[in-house]
Write a protein that holds these residues in place. Structure first.
Motif, PDB file in Angstrom:
ATOM      1  N   LEU A   5      56.808 -27.558 -22.391  1.00  9.85           N
ATOM      2  CA  LEU A   5      57.140 -28.667 -23.289  1.00  9.85           C
ATOM      3  C   LEU A   5      57.679 -29.862 -22.508  1.00  9.85           C
ATOM      4  N   LEU A   6      58.525 -29.587 -21.525  1.00 15.07           N
ATOM      5  CA  LEU A   6      59.083 -30.667 -20.718  1.00 15.07           C
ATOM      6  C   LEU A   6      57.990 -31.383 -19.931  1.00 15.07           C
ATOM      7  N   LEU A   7      57.106 -30.614 -19.305  1.00 21.33           N
ATOM      8  CA  LEU A   7      56.023 -31.209 -18.531  1.00 21.33           C
ATOM      9  C   LEU A   7      55.049 -31.978 -19.423  1.00 21.33           C
ATOM     10  N   ASN A   8      54.742 -31.418 -20.611  1.00 19.10           N
ATOM     11  CA  ASN A   8      53.872 -32.145 -21.545  1.00 19.10           C
ATOM     12  C   ASN A   8      54.461 -33.511 -21.883  1.00 19.10           C
ATOM     13  N   PHE A   9      55.749 -33.519 -22.181  1.00 19.67           N
ATOM     14  CA  PHE A   9      56.418 -34.761 -22.562  1.00 19.67           C
ATOM     15  C   PHE A   9      56.416 -35.778 -21.411  1.00 19.67           C
ATOM     16  N   LEU A  10      56.683 -35.303 -20.198  1.00 21.24           N
ATOM     17  CA  LEU A  10      56.775 -36.212 -19.057  1.00 21.24           C
ATOM     18  C   LEU A  10      55.415 -36.689 -18.568  1.00 21.24           C
ATOM     19  N   LEU A  11      54.427 -35.781 -18.547  1.00 21.02           N
ATOM     20  CA  LEU A  11      53.166 -36.100 -17.886  1.00 21.02           C
ATOM     21  C   LEU A  11      52.151 -36.777 -18.785  1.00 21.02           C
ATOM     22  N   ILE A  12      52.172 -36.481 -20.101  1.00 22.48           N
ATOM     23  CA  ILE A  12      51.165 -37.091 -20.970  1.00 22.48           C
ATOM     24  C   ILE A  12      51.334 -38.599 -21.046  1.00 22.48           C
ATOM     25  N   GLN A  13      52.553 -39.081 -20.926  1.00 22.68           N
ATOM     26  CA  GLN A  13      52.780 -40.526 -20.994  1.00 22.68           C
ATOM     27  C   GLN A  13      52.326 -41.237 -19.721  1.00 22.68           C
ATOM     28  N   ARG A  14      52.185 -40.484 -18.637  1.00 20.87           N
ATOM     29  CA  ARG A  14      51.738 -41.081 -17.371  1.00 20.87           C
ATOM     30  C   ARG A  14      50.243 -40.867 -17.140  1.00 20.87           C
ATOM     31  N   TRP A  15      49.779 -39.645 -17.408  1.00 18.43           N
ATOM     32  CA  TRP A  15      48.410 -39.275 -17.035  1.00 18.43           C
ATOM     33  C   TRP A  15      47.526 -38.924 -18.240  1.00 18.43           C
ATOM     34  N   ALA A  16      48.025 -39.137 -19.464  1.00 22.86           N
ATOM     35  CA  ALA A  16      47.255 -38.851 -20.683  1.00 22.86           C
ATOM     36  C   ALA A  16      46.813 -37.375 -20.689  1.00 22.86           C
ATOM     37  N   ILE A  17      45.540 -37.098 -20.946  1.00 25.98           N
ATOM     38  CA  ILE A  17      45.074 -35.713 -21.053  1.00 25.98           C
ATOM     39  C   ILE A  17      45.227 -34.978 -19.729  1.00 25.98           C
ATOM     40  N   TRP A  18      45.086 -35.698 -18.617  1.00 24.82           N
ATOM     41  CA  TRP A  18      45.279 -35.050 -17.316  1.00 24.82           C
ATOM     42  C   TRP A  18      46.688 -34.467 -17.190  1.00 24.82           C
ATOM     43  N   GLY A  19      47.665 -35.104 -17.803  1.00 22.44           N
ATOM     44  CA  GLY A  19      49.024 -34.585 -17.776  1.00 22.44           C
ATOM     45  C   GLY A  19      49.143 -33.259 -18.498  1.00 22.44           C
ATOM     46  N   ILE A  20      48.425 -33.127 -19.611  1.00 22.80           N
ATOM     47  CA  ILE A  20      48.424 -31.866 -20.362  1.00 22.80           C
ATOM     48  C   ILE A  20      47.797 -30.751 -19.533  1.00 22.80           C
ATOM     49  N   VAL A  21      46.685 -31.062 -18.874  1.00 21.60           N
ATOM     50  CA  VAL A  21      45.988 -30.068 -18.053  1.00 21.60           C
ATOM     51  C   VAL A  21      46.863 -29.627 -16.880  1.00 21.60           C
ATOM     52  N   ALA A  22      47.500 -30.599 -16.204  1.00 26.59           N
ATOM     53  CA  ALA A  22      48.387 -30.271 -15.080  1.00 26.59           C
ATOM     54  C   ALA A  22      49.570 -29.425 -15.533  1.00 26.59           C
ATOM     55  N   SER A  23      50.112 -29.746 -16.698  1.00 29.08           N
ATOM     56  CA  SER A  23      51.230 -28.990 -17.255  1.00 29.08           C
ATOM     57  C   SER A  23      50.851 -27.528 -17.482  1.00 29.08           C
ATOM     58  N   SER A  24      49.644 -27.306 -17.986  1.00 23.24           N
ATOM     59  CA  SER A  24      49.181 -25.941 -18.246  1.00 23.24           C
ATOM     60  C   SER A  24      49.073 -25.131 -16.962  1.00 23.24           C
ATOM     61  N   ILE A  25      48.508 -25.727 -15.915  1.00 23.96           N
ATOM     62  CA  ILE A  25      48.357 -25.021 -14.635  1.00 23.96           C
ATOM     63  C   ILE A  25      49.726 -24.650 -14.059  1.00 23.96           C
ATOM     64  N   LEU A  26      50.639 -25.590 -14.042  1.00 21.75           N
ATOM     65  CA  LEU A  26      51.964 -25.352 -13.461  1.00 21.75           C
ATOM     66  C   LEU A  26      52.749 -24.309 -14.254  1.00 21.75           C
ATOM     67  N   THR A  27      52.594 -24.326 -15.573  1.00 16.06           N
ATOM     68  CA  THR A  27      53.327 -23.370 -16.410  1.00 16.06           C
ATOM     69  C   THR A  27      52.847 -21.948 -16.178  1.00 16.06           C
ATOM     70  N   TYR A  28      51.531 -21.736 -16.168  1.00 13.57           N
ATOM     71  CA  TYR A  28      51.004 -20.380 -15.971  1.00 13.57           C
ATOM     72  C   TYR A  28      51.259 -19.891 -14.548  1.00 13.57           C
ATOM     73  N   LEU A  29      51.258 -20.803 -13.585  1.00 11.92           N
ATOM     74  CA  LEU A  29      51.592 -20.409 -12.218  1.00 11.92           C
ATOM     75  C   LEU A  29      53.035 -19.930 -12.143  1.00 11.92           C
ATOM     76  N   PHE A  30      53.940 -20.648 -12.797  1.00 17.93           N
ATOM     77  CA  PHE A  30      55.349 -20.233 -12.830  1.00 17.93           C
ATOM     78  C   PHE A  30      55.500 -18.858 -13.491  1.00 17.93           C
ATOM     79  N   LEU A  31      54.838 -18.651 -14.634  1.00 17.85           N
ATOM     80  CA  LEU A  31      54.977 -17.388 -15.353  1.00 17.85           C
ATOM     81  C   LEU A  31      54.372 -16.234 -14.556  1.00 17.85           C
ATOM     82  N   PHE A  32      53.283 -16.496 -13.859  1.00 20.14           N
ATOM     83  CA  PHE A  32      52.667 -15.473 -13.009  1.00 20.14           C
ATOM     84  C   PHE A  32      53.647 -15.015 -11.931  1.00 20.14           C
ATOM     85  N   LEU A  33      54.279 -15.955 -11.245  1.00 22.44           N
ATOM     86  CA  LEU A  33      55.225 -15.612 -10.184  1.00 22.44           C
ATOM     87  C   LEU A  33      56.463 -14.908 -10.752  1.00 22.44           C
ATOM     88  N   TYR A  34      56.931 -15.371 -11.906  1.00 22.12           N
ATOM     89  CA  TYR A  34      58.096 -14.751 -12.543  1.00 22.12           C
ATOM     90  C   TYR A  34      57.796 -13.294 -12.898  1.00 22.12           C
TER      91      TYR A  34
END
Length: 470
Positions: free
Chosen positions: A367-396
């Motif tokens: 949610l934090l990444l969606n809020f921060l990145l969509i305003q800068r990169w539009a849809i690309w921000g949403i896509v980047a947020s998804s990759i980073l979130t699943y990578l974090f959860l995988f490592l956790y």
């Protein structure tokens, strides 16, 4: 060897049952994009994701509990109680859904609200019904109902969207009727409800165990919904329904990859639960994860490029911009699949509550990444947020799951991820389709050479066995 062969064989079985529905979704994308406006399709996509949220809340995630407990028990009396309890719960949840829908209808103006409620209720029954089929070991009928539902969906979609010109409502009609009819047909064949459902039949102990197992999965499901669907709400708020429609089309194609991930998950779910008590579970679980990294990465690369090469005729020109998001969405699904692998630790041990901290942290991050990145990169921000979130959860989860099993991945496990990086360079850096085909073919050969020998042997043996049966 036998359990590995069974695991791969289960993948083939679940593939037939799941790929039919996703293939239909894939084939229906041209129909939807040519006959339905982007903003209408974007609205349907939001309504569909809200329905998925409603399914989890109304059912208390019993879809997972009913499968887990049926798989553990072969006694007809216990199975009768599990199914009877689940059916009673769903009937009460249906009344709650209708009551909520009626209140919203009186006080709010929501497009297609009655059909959204109907879609939610029908999907809820359908999802749990197919889990009952799996839990009873009727995997062949799991395949049948998937194929039947897919066929009926495309027939009804053509009827309502093209024949009767119902517009976006035709998608609601098609999905509701196809699932109702397929459940009725399979029920006439298996007679599950006639054999196992008794309204007054109840074992309080089993009922409590099912609730204790399923209830922690409810906040887990809410978090997963936010992870997978909240991005639509961000896009709708900041970019508009038309952008959501473009993103939704890309997600329809990415859902093919998610389906393959689901196939592996379903086959692994059955195998992991049965092998959890084995003495060499750490070695076995490690080998499965190692193999999954290779096979799934190669599959993602092939599918993404195959879609890109055919995008011009598959999708109307109003949605062509969505092609640029396909590759990073595929990378996101790879991390999602690896994350799902470790979910088995919580299910096998029945310690589902331990799953919550990681999912809650990942949801907050998303949610934090969606809020921060969509305003800068539009849809690309949403896509980047998804990759980073699943990578974090995988490592956790890789760290957290050590209390259940310990996996060891050799350094060669980085090879498929490196292959994805090379594929990304080809996807965006090479404009010629013929050169792309050549480079991807070379990359597939290299991945096959690097793939562990035992994986290749099992794939070849099971594949040859399937061909001999045909």
């Amino acid at each position: 060897m036998n359990r590995s062969r069974k695991f791969i064989n289960d993948i083939f079985i679940y593939a037939i049952g799941n790929l039919g529905s996703k293939l239909i979704t894939f084939l229906l994308v041209p129909l939807y994009t040519y006959f339905i406006a982007p903003d209408d399709f974007g609205y349907y996509d939001i309504a569909l994701n809200i329905s998925f949220l409603g399914i989890g809340v109304l059912s208390f995630q019993l879809r997972d509990g009913v499968f887990r407990f049926l798989l553990d028990n072969e006694d007809d009396r216990i199975r009768k109680d599990i199914i009877s309890f689940t059916c009673r719960f769903l009937l009460r949840s249906t009344l709650v859904a209708f009551a909520i829908g009626l209140v919203c209808l009186l006080f709010f103006e929501i497009r297609f609200l009655p059909w959204i409620v109907a879609l939610t209720v029908v999907f809820m029954f359908y999802e749990i019904y197919i889990q009952v089929i799996r839990g009873l070991g009727k995997n062949v009928y799991f395949v049948y109902i998937g194929i039947l539902t897919s066929f009926l969906t495309i027939v009804f979609s053509c009827l309502f969207i093209i024949g009767l010109d119902c517009g976006v409502l035709g998608i609601f009609y098609a999905n509701i009727l196809s699932r109702l009819l397929s459940m009725c047909i399979i029920e006439c064949k298996l007679r599950i409800l006639k054999r196992y459902f008794r309204y007054d039949f109840s074992d309080p102990q089993i009922n409590r165990e099912m609730i204790r197992y399923s209830l922690p999965l409810l906040p887990n499901a809410l978090c997963w919904w936010l992870l997978g669907s909240s991005n639509r709400l961000f896009i709708d708020h900041y970019l508009g329904l038309e952008s959501n429609g473009i993103y939704a089309v890309a997600m329809k194609f990415a859902s093919i990859l998610e389906t393959f991930s689901l196939i592996i998950y379903q086959a692994w779910q059955e195998t992991a639960i049965k092998q959890y008590g084995s003495q060499d579970k750490n070695n076995f679980f490690s080998s499965v994860l190692y193999a999954q990294m290779y096979v799934f990465s190669a599959f993602v690369i092939l599918v993404i490029f195959a879609i890109k090469w055919n995008y011009g005729w598959l999708v109307d020109e109003n949605f062509q911009a969505s092609a640029q998001y396909l590759f990073p969405m595929g990378i996101s699904v790879i991390f999602f699949s690896l994350t799902s692998f470790f979910d088995m630790g919580y299910q096998c041990s029945k310690e589902t509550a331990r799953n919550l901290p990681g999912v809650i942290l990942a949801t907050a991050l998303n949610l934090l990444l969606n809020f921060l990145l969509i305003q800068r990169w539009a849809i690309w921000g949403i896509v980047a947020s998804s990759i980073l979130t699943y990578l974090f959860l995988f490592l956790y989860r890789m760290v957290d799951s050590r209390r259940f099993f310990r996996v060891r991945i050799p350094y060669a496990g980085m090879i498929p991820l490196g292959g994805c990086l090379v594929a990304g360079i080809i996807y965006y850096g090479v404009s010629s389709i013929y050169l792309q085909i050549l480079y991807v073919a070379i990359l597939m050969v290299l991945l096959w050479i690097a793939m562990p020998r035992y994986v290749k042997e099992q794939l070849v043996q099971v594949g040859m066995a399937k061909l001999r049966k045909k």
